[in-house]
Every structure is written in structure tokens, then in C-alpha cells.
Design a protein around this motif. Sequence first.
Motif, mmCIF file in Angstrom:
data_model
loop_
_atom_site.group_PDB
_atom_site.id
_atom_site.type_symbol
_atom_site.label_atom_id
_atom_site.label_comp_id
_atom_site.label_asym_id
_atom_site.label_seq_id
_atom_site.Cartn_x
_atom_site.Cartn_y
_atom_site.Cartn_z
ATOM 1 N N MET A 1 0.810 -1.187 0.069
ATOM 2 C CA MET A 1 0.073 0.054 -0.098
ATOM 3 C C MET A 1 0.954 1.345 0.141
ATOM 4 S SD MET A 1 -1.745 2.604 1.780
ATOM 5 C CE MET A 1 -1.098 2.380 3.195
ATOM 6 N N GLY A 2 1.828 1.341 0.733
ATOM 7 C CA GLY A 2 2.919 2.422 0.928
ATOM 8 C C GLY A 2 3.447 2.622 -0.481
ATOM 9 N N GLU A 3 3.762 1.729 -1.475
ATOM 10 C CA GLU A 3 4.316 1.684 -2.750
ATOM 11 C C GLU A 3 3.279 2.507 -3.559
ATOM 12 O OE1 GLU A 3 6.746 2.067 -5.896
ATOM 13 O OE2 GLU A 3 7.252 1.909 -3.784
ATOM 14 N N LEU B 1 -6.663 0.460 -3.054
ATOM 15 C CA LEU B 1 -5.693 1.105 -2.123
ATOM 16 C C LEU B 1 -6.338 0.177 -0.883
ATOM 17 C CD1 LEU B 1 -3.062 3.049 -2.006
ATOM 18 C CD2 LEU B 1 -4.571 4.937 -1.196
ATOM 19 N N LEU B 2 -7.382 0.398 -0.474
ATOM 20 C CA LEU B 2 -7.917 -0.228 0.677
ATOM 21 C C LEU B 2 -7.552 -1.716 0.605
ATOM 22 C CD1 LEU B 2 -11.426 1.479 0.976
ATOM 23 C CD2 LEU B 2 -9.625 1.401 2.518
ATOM 24 N N LEU B 3 -7.734 -2.284 -0.562
ATOM 25 C CA LEU B 3 -7.384 -3.705 -0.376
ATOM 26 C C LEU B 3 -5.995 -4.195 -0.323
ATOM 27 C CD1 LEU B 3 -9.488 -4.849 -3.530
ATOM 28 C CD2 LEU B 3 -9.795 -5.770 -1.190
ATOM 29 N N ALA B 4 -4.986 -3.024 -0.624
ATOM 30 C CA ALA B 4 -3.518 -3.076 -0.514
ATOM 31 C C ALA B 4 -3.110 -2.944 0.711
ATOM 32 C CB ALA B 4 -2.864 -2.232 -1.603
ATOM 33 N N ALA B 5 -4.154 -2.292 1.719
ATOM 34 C CA ALA B 5 -3.980 -2.067 2.968
ATOM 35 C C ALA B 5 -4.400 -3.155 4.036
ATOM 36 C CB ALA B 5 -4.405 -0.730 3.481
ATOM 37 N N GLY B 6 -4.967 -4.002 3.167
ATOM 38 C CA GLY B 6 -5.742 -5.212 4.244
ATOM 39 C C GLY B 6 -7.001 -4.952 4.718
ATOM 40 N N TYR B 7 -7.679 -3.935 3.908
ATOM 41 C CA TYR B 7 -9.076 -3.648 4.388
ATOM 42 C C TYR B 7 -9.950 -3.848 3.224
ATOM 43 C CZ TYR B 7 -6.780 -0.882 7.966
ATOM 44 O OH TYR B 7 -5.863 -0.465 8.814
ATOM 45 N N ALA B 8 -11.362 -4.149 3.695
ATOM 46 C CA ALA B 8 -12.525 -4.449 2.644
ATOM 47 C C ALA B 8 -12.671 -2.753 1.667
ATOM 48 C CB ALA B 8 -13.654 -4.809 3.299
ATOM 49 N N PRO B 9 -12.935 -3.163 0.504
ATOM 50 C CA PRO B 9 -13.202 -1.938 -0.265
ATOM 51 C C PRO B 9 -14.620 -1.374 0.520
ATOM 52 C CG PRO B 9 -13.003 -3.637 -1.716
ATOM 53 C CD PRO B 9 -13.088 -4.363 -0.350
ATOM 54 N N VAL B 10 -14.941 0.018 0.163
ATOM 55 C CA VAL B 10 -16.123 0.668 0.780
ATOM 56 C C VAL B 10 -17.023 1.184 0.000
ATOM 57 C CG1 VAL B 10 -14.831 1.343 3.042
ATOM 58 C CG2 VAL B 10 -14.904 3.022 1.008
ATOM 59 N N TYR B 11 -16.495 1.144 -1.397
ATOM 60 C CA TYR B 11 -17.230 1.712 -2.677
ATOM 61 C C TYR B 11 -17.892 0.531 -3.383
ATOM 62 C CZ TYR B 11 -15.090 6.177 -1.315
ATOM 63 O OH TYR B 11 -14.777 7.132 -0.513
ATOM 64 N N ALA B 12 -19.123 0.335 -3.653
ATOM 65 C CA ALA B 12 -19.670 -0.511 -4.326
ATOM 66 C C ALA B 12 -19.480 -0.327 -5.705
ATOM 67 C CB ALA B 12 -21.347 -0.816 -3.974
ATOM 68 N N GLU B 13 -19.759 -1.576 -6.441
ATOM 69 C CA GLU B 13 -19.517 -1.444 -8.199
ATOM 70 C C GLU B 13 -20.739 -1.949 -8.579
ATOM 71 O OE1 GLU B 13 -16.723 -1.947 -11.933
ATOM 72 O OE2 GLU B 13 -16.021 -2.477 -9.867
#
Length: 265
Positions: free
Chosen positions: A1-3, A62-74
Motif C-alpha cells: 500500500m505504501g508503494e 488502495l484499501l485492499l492493498a492495506a488489508g481493508y475491505a473496499p467501501v465503494y460498491a460497483e
Amino acid sequence: MGELIRQWRERRRLSQLQLSIQADVSTRHLSFVETGRSRPSRDMVLHLAEELDLPLRERNHLLLAAGYAPVYAETALESPKMAAVRGAVSQILRGHEPYPAVVVDRAWNMVDANAAVALFTGEVAAELMAPPVNVLRVSLHPDGMAPRILNLGEWRGHLLARLRRQVALTGDADLGALHDELAAYPGARSGPAPEAPGPGDLAVPLRVAHEGAELTFISTVATFGTPLDVTVAELAIESFLPADRHTADVLRRWQAGRPQQAAPH
């Protein structure tokens, strides 16, 4: 995520100091995030994404790379949940008739259009109109609208510059490949560059040959305000309005003499 944060920061041409000031976080903390020495909270990831002006799709990445679930639906546009969006789009398209209007997704593929768009596409090769129909390809391909665009060099320059800005904003490799494809089409040097407008020019016009005459349009682009769904955020409605009375009269006559039928999809 940092990258990813570092890549987006550099794409936005921001130093660590500039982003830290903008985001109201310490330069030390931002440096630790970028190097992986510190794992930011979900709120911090979203905060940095906001300050970097990331598209919703990239915020989810970005959220996925940080280990979190996405917050915006598609959500698929055909979903019952999107009925209000489909209704709004249809209303806008109908409201622009007899003037052409088209809805595109992030890849410039046609999602919907009103009947007047057929005035542009009537002489386009059938293979270019096979789904998914890419409106930029239809516009600039030698078997598309290009032979009928009287200011092809100017219009081509406008579209390519617009696409380059989109690539810079989104970092989308597929859009970059589309740009390279379109840039290789003929027509690079026909007509003035849009960066050098003539006296009195207000916008880059689209000049189209139609039945021995010239039709002139100016275009407007509409998007949904404050979207919270990736699909909605990536929809754009481009409308082509007559730039002179002759074009408006031709469009009204064209629509009046055209059999009533559903708009192309």
C-alpha cells in the motif's frame, strides 16, 4: 500500500512535504506509511486517497492493498438498485433530442445514446459498431467518422489530449493502450492544433460533413455529483449542441423526417 501511495503522490507531482501539509499529517508518518514501517488505519487510507484525488475504483484498490475491505460498491447498471440512475440517464438523453447525446463508461465504451447519435454513426463500418462500441475509436478510425470530420486534426488533438489527462488522473493502463492506438491512426497533422485557437474561438468545435453541407457542434460533458458507487462515478454523458442556426435547423428537420425507433444501445 505504501508503494501505491508513493506512486500516486508522484503522479500528482507532490513531494512528501506537500502531501503531508495538504493532508495535515506529519512528514515522518507519511514517510513511514510509504516505506511500510507504519500501517495506517482505514480512515487514514481514505483520507490520503481523498487528498490525492483518487478515483473511487483506485480508492478500493488502495484499501485492499492495506488489508481493508473496499467501501465503494460497483453495481451493474442493469441492477434494480440502479433504476434511479438509469431513469436519470434516459431523461437526459431524451431531453437533448434532436441533438446527439451519448453515455460512456470509463473506457469510453457506449452505454446508451439517443436516436440523434445515428446522424454521426450512419456511415460508420459495421465492425466498429459491434458491442462494445468505443466512441473514441468510432470517432477517429479511418472507417469511422474520421472521413466526415472536416476539422479532423483539431478534433483529434482535442480527444487525445483529453484521453492523456484521463490516463494521468487514473493511471489506467488500458486507457494508455487506447491512446496509443488512436494516436497511430491517420490524421495527425490535418488542421490546426487546439492549443492555438483562432480569433473569437470559445471551444473546440466538431465540424461534420452531412449531405454536402457542414454541421458544427460544441460538446458538453456531464457526470453525477458526489457519487458513492464506482459505476456511477465512471459514467459520463456527452452532449453535442448546435453551434449555429443552420446545424440546429438541419437536426430538427432530420428528426422530423426520421421514423420513430428506439435509441441505439
